[in-house]
Design a protein around this motif. Structure first.
Motif, mmCIF file in Angstrom:
data_model
loop_
_atom_site.group_PDB
_atom_site.id
_atom_site.type_symbol
_atom_site.label_atom_id
_atom_site.label_comp_id
_atom_site.label_asym_id
_atom_site.label_seq_id
_atom_site.Cartn_x
_atom_site.Cartn_y
_atom_site.Cartn_z
ATOM 1 N N ASP A 193 0.749 -1.443 -0.078
ATOM 2 C CA ASP A 193 0.024 -0.003 0.074
ATOM 3 C C ASP A 193 1.008 1.242 -0.053
ATOM 4 O OD1 ASP A 193 -2.335 1.686 0.090
ATOM 5 O OD2 ASP A 193 -2.011 1.840 2.376
ATOM 6 N N SER A 194 0.681 1.773 -0.941
ATOM 7 C CA SER A 194 1.572 3.343 -1.262
ATOM 8 C C SER A 194 2.735 3.220 -0.788
ATOM 9 C CB SER A 194 0.799 4.417 -0.373
ATOM 10 O OG SER A 194 0.813 4.185 1.142
ATOM 11 N N PRO A 195 3.471 2.282 -1.342
ATOM 12 C CA PRO A 195 5.141 2.132 -0.923
ATOM 13 C C PRO A 195 5.682 3.320 -1.669
ATOM 14 C CG PRO A 195 4.514 0.818 -2.971
ATOM 15 C CD PRO A 195 3.195 1.155 -2.431
ATOM 16 N N TRP A 196 6.882 3.800 -0.954
ATOM 17 C CA TRP A 196 7.558 4.851 -1.184
ATOM 18 C C TRP A 196 9.229 4.677 -1.143
ATOM 19 C CZ3 TRP A 196 10.819 8.936 -1.124
ATOM 20 C CH2 TRP A 196 10.287 10.329 -1.946
ATOM 21 N N GLY A 197 9.601 4.537 -0.038
ATOM 22 C CA GLY A 197 11.071 4.097 -0.002
ATOM 23 C C GLY A 197 11.436 2.749 0.082
ATOM 24 N N LEU A 198 12.770 2.422 -0.448
ATOM 25 C CA LEU A 198 13.187 1.001 -0.226
ATOM 26 C C LEU A 198 14.450 1.063 0.328
ATOM 27 C CD1 LEU A 198 12.420 -1.812 -2.362
ATOM 28 C CD2 LEU A 198 14.858 -1.376 -1.877
ATOM 29 N N ALA A 199 14.960 0.179 1.062
ATOM 30 C CA ALA A 199 16.221 0.062 1.657
ATOM 31 C C ALA A 199 16.665 -1.528 1.805
ATOM 32 C CB ALA A 199 16.396 0.911 3.044
ATOM 33 N N PRO A 200 17.674 -1.920 1.099
ATOM 34 C CA PRO A 200 17.840 -3.168 1.133
ATOM 35 C C PRO A 200 18.866 -3.555 2.702
ATOM 36 C CG PRO A 200 18.431 -2.492 -0.857
ATOM 37 C CD PRO A 200 18.284 -1.277 -0.146
ATOM 38 N N LEU A 201 18.733 -4.621 3.208
ATOM 39 C CA LEU A 201 19.282 -4.769 4.298
ATOM 40 C C LEU A 201 20.544 -5.734 3.938
ATOM 41 C CD1 LEU A 201 16.508 -6.028 6.542
ATOM 42 C CD2 LEU A 201 17.767 -3.775 7.145
ATOM 43 N N GLY A 223 20.081 -9.438 3.846
ATOM 44 C CA GLY A 223 19.116 -9.907 3.294
ATOM 45 C C GLY A 223 17.773 -9.407 3.789
ATOM 46 N N GLY A 224 16.850 -9.199 2.790
ATOM 47 C CA GLY A 224 15.515 -8.557 3.095
ATOM 48 C C GLY A 224 15.598 -7.130 2.792
ATOM 49 N N LEU A 225 14.283 -6.687 2.303
ATOM 50 C CA LEU A 225 13.784 -5.144 1.705
ATOM 51 C C LEU A 225 13.079 -4.624 2.937
ATOM 52 C CD1 LEU A 225 13.463 -6.266 -1.858
ATOM 53 C CD2 LEU A 225 15.393 -5.366 -0.909
ATOM 54 N N LEU A 226 13.713 -3.621 3.361
ATOM 55 C CA LEU A 226 12.529 -2.628 4.001
ATOM 56 C C LEU A 226 11.788 -1.678 2.994
ATOM 57 C CD1 LEU A 226 14.951 -1.480 7.026
ATOM 58 C CD2 LEU A 226 13.257 -3.539 6.722
ATOM 59 N N VAL A 227 10.688 -1.476 3.113
ATOM 60 C CA VAL A 227 9.739 -0.748 2.433
ATOM 61 C C VAL A 227 8.767 0.143 3.264
ATOM 62 C CG1 VAL A 227 7.822 -0.654 0.556
ATOM 63 C CG2 VAL A 227 9.486 -2.566 0.693
ATOM 64 N N SER A 228 8.877 1.547 3.023
ATOM 65 C CA SER A 228 8.074 2.698 3.896
ATOM 66 C C SER A 228 6.489 2.627 3.106
ATOM 67 C CB SER A 228 8.750 3.926 4.000
ATOM 68 O OG SER A 228 9.100 4.244 2.698
ATOM 69 N N SER A 229 5.689 2.775 3.893
ATOM 70 C CA SER A 229 4.188 3.110 3.093
ATOM 71 C C SER A 229 3.937 4.592 3.535
ATOM 72 C CB SER A 229 3.096 2.165 3.791
ATOM 73 O OG SER A 229 1.873 2.778 3.377
ATOM 74 N N TYR A 245 25.113 0.842 10.284
ATOM 75 C CA TYR A 245 24.095 0.001 10.416
ATOM 76 C C TYR A 245 24.330 -1.534 11.290
ATOM 77 C CZ TYR A 245 19.746 -3.000 10.163
ATOM 78 O OH TYR A 245 18.835 -3.923 10.356
ATOM 79 N N ALA A 246 25.583 -1.986 10.641
ATOM 80 C CA ALA A 246 25.963 -3.287 11.253
ATOM 81 C C ALA A 246 26.175 -3.407 12.706
ATOM 82 C CB ALA A 246 27.336 -3.714 10.575
#
Length: 383
Positions: free
Chosen positions: A68-76, A79-85, A127-128
């Motif tokens: 729903d209304s995705p905007w930002g994306l940050a790969p971890l 592994g894994g992708l963070l997505v902001s709504s 981040y690590a």
């Protein structure tokens, strides 16, 4: 952090749509001259290897659906992708192998309206060790940047720590809220802002609206910025939506035009990019001209990424992915459009390593026509 410049605290509304209508004018093709006046090519640019004039895009797979209304994306990194709504104010983790979604939590204080809400996200350069997520969002009074601890061991929905505000006072509006944040190769935080519909802010170096900002991770003006004790890195922007660096650490940015020209720019510290006096290329040598320009119907650009020697630029109203091959800070060949109309509005594009990209659609943002499965993340292979 110290108080942000007073003019930046203005709470502004109104203004024209950043990816709505606009004249189609010309075909948007590049002019023969692509070098920005007042700038020079980096030493040795002529010797740089340039990508082929023609490239390709293949959609490898759909990674996730039903966003729903995705905007930002940050790969971890693990592994894994963070997505902001944007509208929900939440951050979700996507398992890029299975598409499974896990909600980290809701970011407190998000006030979503129009183009505002929870926008760009980025991982701390450390981040690590610190597990900090940075987020740019629209609050009731301004646009601001916070950082939050991410603890994936906690239950779903409770994995975000309390937000620590690192920068506040970015002008907000119903439109032109900027929102893209990225940590650069220098580990400084770069921020694309909009002028919130008040065009006068873009040329006002005392305001942080209509700018690219460069901050320390703590939100202070970064050392070496072009204006003393100021977070401003470049100015004269309308609504910066994409930030990316090439393999030689040169910064590029995409920008919404008003009715005529959208832009891709090579960013030079302290330069003036012309808005509102110039939209697209200008004969005024005081303004840094874009690498290339497009009609608003062809582009309305959002996120950009660098891969395989080219900038890849996602188009909202244009509903296509542009490839701009580079030789230094100039385009080395005519831009190419891919995926035109196939997946609707395209919001964010992020490098996925080598010849791969992550691409996020934007059909549930109130301006698209969502179909079954929207919105989605795609994996692309590009040349």
């Amino acid at each position: 952090m110290p108080a942000v410049l007073a003019a930046a605290a203005l709470l502004l509304t109104a203004g024209c749509s950043s990816d709505g209508g606009g004249s189609s004018g010309t075909d948007g093709s590049a002019s023969p001259s692509r070098t920005a006046p007042g700038s020079s090519a980096p030493a040795g640019q002529a010797a740089e290897e340039t990508p082929p004039a023609k490239g390709s895009v293949k959609v490898v797979r759909t990674v996730a659906e039903g966003l729903d209304s995705p905007w930002g994306l940050a790969p971890l990194p693990g592994g894994g992708l963070l997505v902001s709504s944007r509208d929900d104010g939440t951050i979700v983790r996507i398992d890029e192998k299975t598409g499974k979604k896990t909600e980290l939590g809701e970011v407190p204080g998000v006030s979503a309206a129009g183009e505002g809400g929870l926008l760009g996200i980025a991982l701390s350069p450390d981040y690590a060790s610190d597990h900090m997520i940075y987020a740019y969002f629209t609050s009731a009074s301004d646009n601001r940047i916070v950082r939050m601890l991410y603890d994936e061991k906690k239950p779903s929905g409770e994995q975000l720590g309390a937000p620590d505000t690192v920068f506040r006072g970015i002008p907000k509006g119903f439109v032109h809220n900027g929102g893209r944040i990225e940590f650069g190769p220098d580990k400084m935080l770069y921020v694309g802002t909009g002028e919130s519909g008040d065009t006068g802010l873009s040329q006002d170096k005392e305001s942080v609206g209509g700018k690219i900002l460069r901050l320390t991770p703590e939100g202070e003006p970064a050392p070496g910025n072009p204006f003393p004790d100021s977070p401003v890195y470049s100015y004269g922007h309308r609504n910066v939506q994409g930030l990316a660096w090439d393999s030689k650490q040169r910064l590029f940015a995409s920008e919404f035009g008003q009715d005529t020209w959208d832009e891709l720019n090579a960013i030079k510290p302290g330069d003036n990019y012309g808005w509102p006096e110039a939209e697209g290329r200008s004969d005024d040598s005081g303004f840094h001209n874009p690498i290339d320009q497009w009609t608003t119907a062809e582009a309305s650009p959002s996120g950009i990424a660098y891969a395989e020697g080219s900038i890849w630029m996602a188009g909202l109203r244009g509903k296509r992915l542009w490839r701009i091959p580079l030789n230094g800070t100039e385009a080395s060949a005519e831009p190419q459009a891919f995926l035109e109309g196939e997946y609707g509005r395209l919001r964010t594009v992020v490098p996925a390593g080598g010849d791969r990209l992550w691409l996020v659609t934007s059909n549930t943002d109130g301006r698209g026509n969502p179909e079954d499965g929207d919105d989605r993340i795609l994996e692309l292979r590009v040349t």
